[in-house]
Design an enzyme around this catalytic site. Structure first.
Site, short mmCIF file in Angstrom:
data_model
loop_
_atom_site.label_atom_id
_atom_site.label_comp_id
_atom_site.label_asym_id
_atom_site.label_seq_id
_atom_site.Cartn_x
_atom_site.Cartn_y
_atom_site.Cartn_z
N ARG A 58 0.83 -1.21 0.00
CA ARG A 58 0.00 0.00 0.00
C ARG A 58 0.87 1.26 0.00
NH1 ARG A 58 -3.10 -3.70 -0.60
NH2 ARG A 58 -5.22 -3.85 0.23
N SER A 62 -10.76 -0.73 3.09
CA SER A 62 -9.99 -0.83 4.35
C SER A 62 -9.58 0.57 4.78
CB SER A 62 -8.71 -1.64 4.14
OG SER A 62 -8.99 -2.94 3.74
N GLU A 85 -5.02 3.73 6.06
CA GLU A 85 -4.73 3.52 4.64
C GLU A 85 -5.34 4.66 3.81
OE1 GLU A 85 -6.65 1.05 1.37
OE2 GLU A 85 -5.62 -0.45 2.58
N1 EPU Z 1 -10.64 -10.79 10.12
C1 EPU Z 1 -11.23 -10.79 11.37
N2 EPU Z 1 -12.16 -9.82 11.63
C2 EPU Z 1 -12.49 -8.87 10.73
C3 EPU Z 1 -11.86 -8.87 9.47
C4 EPU Z 1 -10.92 -9.84 9.18
O1 EPU Z 1 -10.96 -11.64 12.21
O2 EPU Z 1 -13.34 -8.04 11.05
C5 EPU Z 1 -9.69 -11.86 9.80
C6 EPU Z 1 -10.28 -12.77 8.72
O3 EPU Z 1 -11.07 -13.78 9.28
C7 EPU Z 1 -9.05 -13.33 8.07
C8 EPU Z 1 -8.04 -12.20 8.21
O4 EPU Z 1 -8.54 -11.33 9.22
O5 EPU Z 1 -8.58 -14.45 8.72
C9 EPU Z 1 -7.85 -11.45 6.90
O6 EPU Z 1 -9.12 -10.92 6.48
P1 EPU Z 1 -9.44 -10.64 4.94
O7 EPU Z 1 -9.16 -11.83 4.13
O8 EPU Z 1 -10.81 -10.06 4.86
O9 EPU Z 1 -8.36 -9.59 4.53
P2 EPU Z 1 -7.82 -8.30 5.26
O10 EPU Z 1 -6.41 -8.51 5.65
O11 EPU Z 1 -8.78 -7.92 6.35
C10 EPU Z 1 -6.86 -7.24 3.08
C11 EPU Z 1 -6.91 -5.95 2.34
C12 EPU Z 1 -8.21 -5.82 1.55
C13 EPU Z 1 -8.30 -6.98 0.59
C14 EPU Z 1 -8.25 -8.29 1.41
C15 EPU Z 1 -8.22 -9.52 0.54
C16 EPU Z 1 -5.55 -4.42 3.62
C17 EPU Z 1 -5.55 -3.24 4.52
N3 EPU Z 1 -6.77 -4.85 3.25
O12 EPU Z 1 -7.90 -7.22 4.07
O13 EPU Z 1 -8.11 -4.61 0.78
O14 EPU Z 1 -9.49 -6.93 -0.17
O15 EPU Z 1 -7.03 -8.32 2.19
O16 EPU Z 1 -6.97 -9.68 -0.03
O17 EPU Z 1 -4.50 -4.92 3.25
C18 EPU Z 1 -8.65 -2.30 0.69
O18 EPU Z 1 -7.44 -2.09 0.66
O19 EPU Z 1 -9.49 -1.36 0.66
C19 EPU Z 1 -9.13 -3.68 0.83
C20 EPU Z 1 -10.43 -3.96 0.99
#
Ligand code: EPU
Length: 337
Positions: free
Chosen positions: A164, A237, A333
């Protein structure tokens, strides 16, 4: 250049906050970029480029010139047996561009389906999702260097991409991006390792997914987890996933065995900020017009009438509670203005 004055920015950002912009102009051609920047320099006013406003939060009126980037067009500039080279206008809608490539059978960005925003914004924060970052498909970026007033084409390595992050964030407002050059693959290696992609393909009994199958799976995951900005104001995010040294990670994991994290190098772990926020009790929480989305805690939503300041203050409360409970400083972000 056609100038508008004192306009509401509500319809120009996905958060939908009603802040005002002092001056506003639509940019359709590269020549208009020079004209707009020259005007700003003469008037000693700041400028801001807006795509679809999907990663920005205005917390006060903007007193400079807003350039609404509308330079569009997808042009094939070269082709080999294995690769396609494209030059794409900065104002082109990102998902429209992804869909165009998927339909043509050109791979590399299908995992980035349905990310809101424009092509010109994609290198700035090096958009990423489901195991892929846009930097992997970018050849170069064309921009006006507003310091020297020269057009530059910055190679992938000159863009110094990170998680990012990029040169365009490090040298904020120096480069005004008008086009991005991509290299896409004709026989792409599909990236389906991400848990929920595998689940969806399995449910649909798809063993050898096409680009379209993968893109559709991503669209399904995103629509189930992330709010549609046209229904509920948000900017995806709001926070980045923080990195931690192995030693600090192990210590934290001892105290919180359920912690979700994954290694990104021998000595560094990336933590799921969504888990940290959820475990401070924020998931689904609401304060007046602002809330933490109930299906993904990384997303802050505007229930209708929130001001940018209210959203910012809400994010500050989340940062403070994560700091108190886990001793981790979350970084935003979203661009705050
Ligand atoms: N999780 C939780 N609680 C929550 C959200 C997530 O426990 O409220 C856990 C999920 O269960 C999972 C882990 O955290 O085990 C990762 O969650 P997720 O796969 O939804 O991905 P993320 O790390 O929360 C990132 C990006 C997203 C992108 C997703 C999928 C960042 C800041 N965000 O989210 O990007 O879509 O991975 O690759 O890196 C964005 O940048 O706007 C965005 C949506």
């Amino acid at each position: 250049m056609r100038l508008e004055e004192n306009i509401s920015l509500k319809q120009y950002t996905t958060f939908g906050c009603n802040e005002t912009g002092r001056y506003f102009t639509n940019i359709k051609k590269t020549e208009e970029v020079i004209e707009a920047i020259t005007w700003c320099k003469e008037k000693q006013l700041p400028y801001l480029v807006l795509g679809t406003g999907s990663n920005i939060l205005f917390t006060k009126p903007f007193e400079g010139l807003i350039l609404k980037m509308g330079i569009i067009g997808i042009n094939k500039t070269n082709e080999t047996a294995t690769e396609v080279f494209l030059s794409v206008g900065a104002g082109e809608n990102w998902h429209h561009f992804v869909s165009y490539c998927v339909q043509k059978g050109w791979g590399g960005i299908e995992n980035l389906s349905l990310i809101p925003g424009t092509v010109g914004a994609s290198p700035i924060q090096n958009i990423g999702a489901y195991g892929v970052e846009v930097q992997e498909s970018i050849e170069s970026v064309t921009a006006l260097d507003t310091q020297t007033n020269h057009w530059v084409t910055l190679s992938n390595s000159e863009c110094t991409f990170g998680y990012r992050n990029s040169l365009f964030k490090k040298e904020k407002n120096r480069y005004l991006i008008t086009a991005v050059q991509f290299i896409l693959k004709k026989q792409p290696q599909l990236r389906t390792e991400y848990g929920s992609i595998k689940e969806i393909l399995h449910e649909k009994n798809i063993k050898n997914p096409s680009l379209a199958d993968l893109s559709n799976a991503i669209v399904q995951i995103r629509t189930s987890k992330l709010p549609d900005p046209s229904q509920l104001g948000n900017a995806g995010s709001f926070f980045k996933n923080p990195s931690l040294s192995k030693t600090n990670f192990e210590e934290l994991k001892n105290n919180f065995p359920e912690l979700i994290a994954y290694p990104i190098s021998d000595d560094t772990y990336k933590l799921a900020a969504g888990w940290l926020i959820e475990n401070c009790g924020w998931k689904g929480a609401r304060k007046g017009n602002v809330g933490c989305y109930d299906k993904q805690s990384l997303v802050i939503v505007n229930y209708g009438q929130a001001t940018g300041k209210e959203i910012y203050d809400f994010s500050e409360e989340i940062i403070q509670s994560v700091l108190t409970k886990f001793n981790i400083v979350l970084e935003r972000e979203v661009n705050i203005l």
